[in-house]
Design a protein around this motif. Structure first.
Motif, short mmCIF file in Angstrom:
data_model
loop_
_atom_site.label_atom_id
_atom_site.label_comp_id
_atom_site.label_asym_id
_atom_site.label_seq_id
_atom_site.Cartn_x
_atom_site.Cartn_y
_atom_site.Cartn_z
N LEU A 1 -2.30 18.29 5.64
CA LEU A 1 -2.95 17.33 4.73
C LEU A 1 -3.49 16.13 5.49
O LEU A 1 -4.53 15.58 5.13
N ILE A 2 -2.76 15.71 6.53
CA ILE A 2 -3.25 14.59 7.36
C ILE A 2 -4.56 14.98 8.03
O ILE A 2 -5.54 14.22 8.05
N SER B 1 0.83 -1.20 0.00
CA SER B 1 0.00 0.00 0.00
C SER B 1 0.86 1.26 0.00
O SER B 1 0.59 2.21 -0.73
N PHE B 2 1.92 1.26 0.81
CA PHE B 2 2.81 2.42 0.87
C PHE B 2 3.45 2.69 -0.49
O PHE B 2 3.47 3.83 -0.98
N LYS C 1 1.30 7.53 6.00
CA LYS C 1 1.95 7.53 7.31
C LYS C 1 1.58 6.26 8.10
O LYS C 1 2.44 5.67 8.76
N LYS C 2 0.32 5.86 8.02
CA LYS C 2 -0.12 4.66 8.75
C LYS C 2 0.63 3.42 8.26
O LYS C 2 1.14 2.63 9.07
N ASN C 3 0.72 3.25 6.95
CA ASN C 3 1.41 2.08 6.40
C ASN C 3 2.91 2.14 6.69
O ASN C 3 3.55 1.11 6.94
N ASP D 1 -4.27 11.02 0.56
CA ASP D 1 -3.97 9.76 1.24
C ASP D 1 -2.75 9.85 2.15
O ASP D 1 -2.11 8.83 2.44
N VAL D 2 -2.42 11.06 2.61
CA VAL D 2 -1.22 11.22 3.44
C VAL D 2 -1.35 10.43 4.74
O VAL D 2 -0.38 9.82 5.22
N HIS D 3 -2.55 10.40 5.31
CA HIS D 3 -2.74 9.65 6.56
C HIS D 3 -2.51 8.16 6.35
O HIS D 3 -1.97 7.47 7.22
#
Length: 501
Positions: free
Chosen positions: A228-229, A207-208, A240-242, A235-237
């Motif tokens: 942006l998060i 995904s990243f 970062k999550k991935n 999809d910045v969040h």
């Protein structure tokens, strides 16, 4: 009561402050204009964001189109950064051999993250590269040992394709297998395909690499990341999550190795070797510098991602072309019959007598340009690319897509044609110097050798055992999605029918 509003500077001091401010402003404008005029020509952008709003998802195509208007070397303003694009082979060859273009940007790849050796410049990068290659070679990279382990992994992977003619999700099957190969070098072991932690990590990595873009908002407007998060944009969040999932996965491996480490412990993987280097530096009272545990974590994560993604994406494209052109699949199978047979497992050394198979792999790498753009370079000093002046701290990007689709190098470049690499008598496959799927020069991919072994062995083992096809009426699409690599957007389900002799 004293008020700041009643406070007044003496007129002479005020005049000096105004003069200094105007002088610095004029100097800044002069240097900015001078620098802009010294750069290669290119399109105009907007204030603050530069040309970013005009870039789409497939930036390599737009970079290629711009090169037809502004020439093979031109400059874009992306955010606040001057970025020079290199879009032809003569200039790219010059740039990859230029030591002044070995540096990376000052910013990290993901804002707020630690810097891996892939993002370092100068002596820290050289030290980490030297150590990394030394460790990886000691634990098997480039040796028969790793080839044997890859073959064992492929044997296990092939069993997942035995579905009695039922369609298979190829990506779901091959992803965990390929990442196991680099896991052996980094962590000293591989994972069960059903391991929930590994499944989540592979999903996060995939995904990243799909969402993150080298020429995107995060790279050129890093100060916007937090905003942006909060807004849930670009999809910045999710990026970062991935990123954090992979980070935590590698941290767990580092913790496990530290718990089990002792000075008499045999070095069997990259983490062991790095911990040993830290211990040796400590004994010699050498400062830690960049040889921190955080750097170890980031290095291992970078190796894991890069060591999985390129092979993974290439194999996805390769299977599409095997099905699209069944006659090529049969030619590869014919070479297998002549050179290996259907009882013996292939060796990497067999590639020397299988020119069409190698030509097929080369052509997949060329036409799909899995890594369409490189990781950004930075000019560590004033330099030149050809006759183009590149000021210090200018960022440089190579558009491999342009080189791989240059009609001056590749007749009919949009046609998939493995025979373009074969000698007239068809007995040898010749890879031209301008086909560089793993970049070139001192900053080429250190895992190139491993990737080449994997690509050959996975491809040959699959074709040796199975006739690969899709259900009648299934559409074969070559549409791509582009993040860090180019991958098929719509990979159909495949049928693996055992070859009967």
């Amino acid at each position: 009561m004293f008020s700041l509003f009643n406070f007044q500077l003496p007129q002479p001091l005020l005049n000096v402050l105004i003069g200094v401010t105007l002088f610095r402003l004029v100097k800044y404008l002069f240097n900015t204009i001078k620098r802009t005029l010294s750069l290669p020509v290119g399109p105009w952008g907007l204030p603050i964001v530069g040309y970013l709003p005009f870039l789409g998802d497939h930036v390599y195509l737009q970079f290629d189109q711009l090169s037809k208007k502004f020439g093979p070397v031109y400059c874009l303003k992306l955010g606040s950064f001057d970025v020079v694009l290199v879009c032809d082979w003569p200039h790219l060859k010059d740039a990859t051999s230029n030591d002044a273009l070995l540096a990376r940007p000052y910013e990290t790849l993901v804002p707020g993250s630690e810097r891996s050796f892939a993002e370092m410049s100068g002596d820290p990068w050289r030290q980490h590269k030297r150590l990394s290659l030394h460790i990886l070679r000691d634990v098997g990279l480039g040796k028969n040992k790793i080839e044997t382990l890859i073959k064992e992994e492929i044997d296990q992977f092939l069993t997942t394709l035995n579905t009695d003619g039922k369609p298979v999700d190829f990506s779901q099957k091959i992803g965990p297998s390929i990442s196991n190969n680099i896991a052996i070098l980094l962590f000293g072991h591989k994972y069960d395909y059903n391991d929930p932690v590994k499944i989540e990590m592979d999903r996060a990595r995939a995904s990243f690499t799909r969402l993150f873009k080298f020429a995107g908002i995060l790279t050129f407007l890093p100060w916007l990341t937090k905003v942006l998060i909060l807004l849930g944009k670009f999809d910045v969040h999710l990026i970062k999550k991935n990123f954090m999932i992979v980070d935590e996965f590698v941290q767990d491996e580092v913790n496990r190795h530290r718990e089990n480490y002792n000075e008499n412990h045999e070095v069997v993987d990259y983490i062991d070797g790095y911990l040993e280097e830290r211990k040796n530096r400590e004994k010699q009272n050498i400062p830690e510098d960049t040889f921190t545990l955080n750097t170890l974590k980031r290095n291992a994560a970078a190796f894991f991602g890069a060591g999985s993604e390129t092979v993974y994406s290439t194999m996805e494209w390769a299977i599409l072309y095997l099905v699209k052109y069944p006659e090529y699949q049969e030619k590869i199978r014919s070479e297998i019959a002549d050179v290996i047979g259907f009882e013996r497992k292939p060796d990497y050394a067999d590639r020397a007598r299988m020119p069409f198979t190698m030509a097929f792999i080369h052509e997949v790498q060329r036409i799909e340009s899995i890594i369409a753009n490189n990781l950004l370079r930075r000019a560590s000093e004033d330099t030149k690319i050809g006759n183009h002046f590149i000021p210090k701290d200018t960022l440089v990007m190579f558009n491999f897509w342009s080189v791989n689709h240059d009609p001056n190098l590749w007749p009919n470049p949009d046609k998939f044609d493995p025979t373009r690499y074969l000698t007239e008598d068809g007995t040898k496959a010749v890879k031209p110097p301008y086909l560089i799927p793993f970049s070139a020069g001192k900053r080429n991919c250190p895992g190139e050798g491993l990737a080449n072994v994997e690509l050959f062995l996975y491809l040959v083992c699959m074709v040796q055992r199975y006739r690969i096809k899709v259900e009648p009426g299934t559409e074969i699409s070559f549409e791509a999605v582009f993040g860090i690599s180019r991958r098929p957007a719509n990979l159909p389900l495949f049928i693996f029918e055992k070859v009967v002799h």
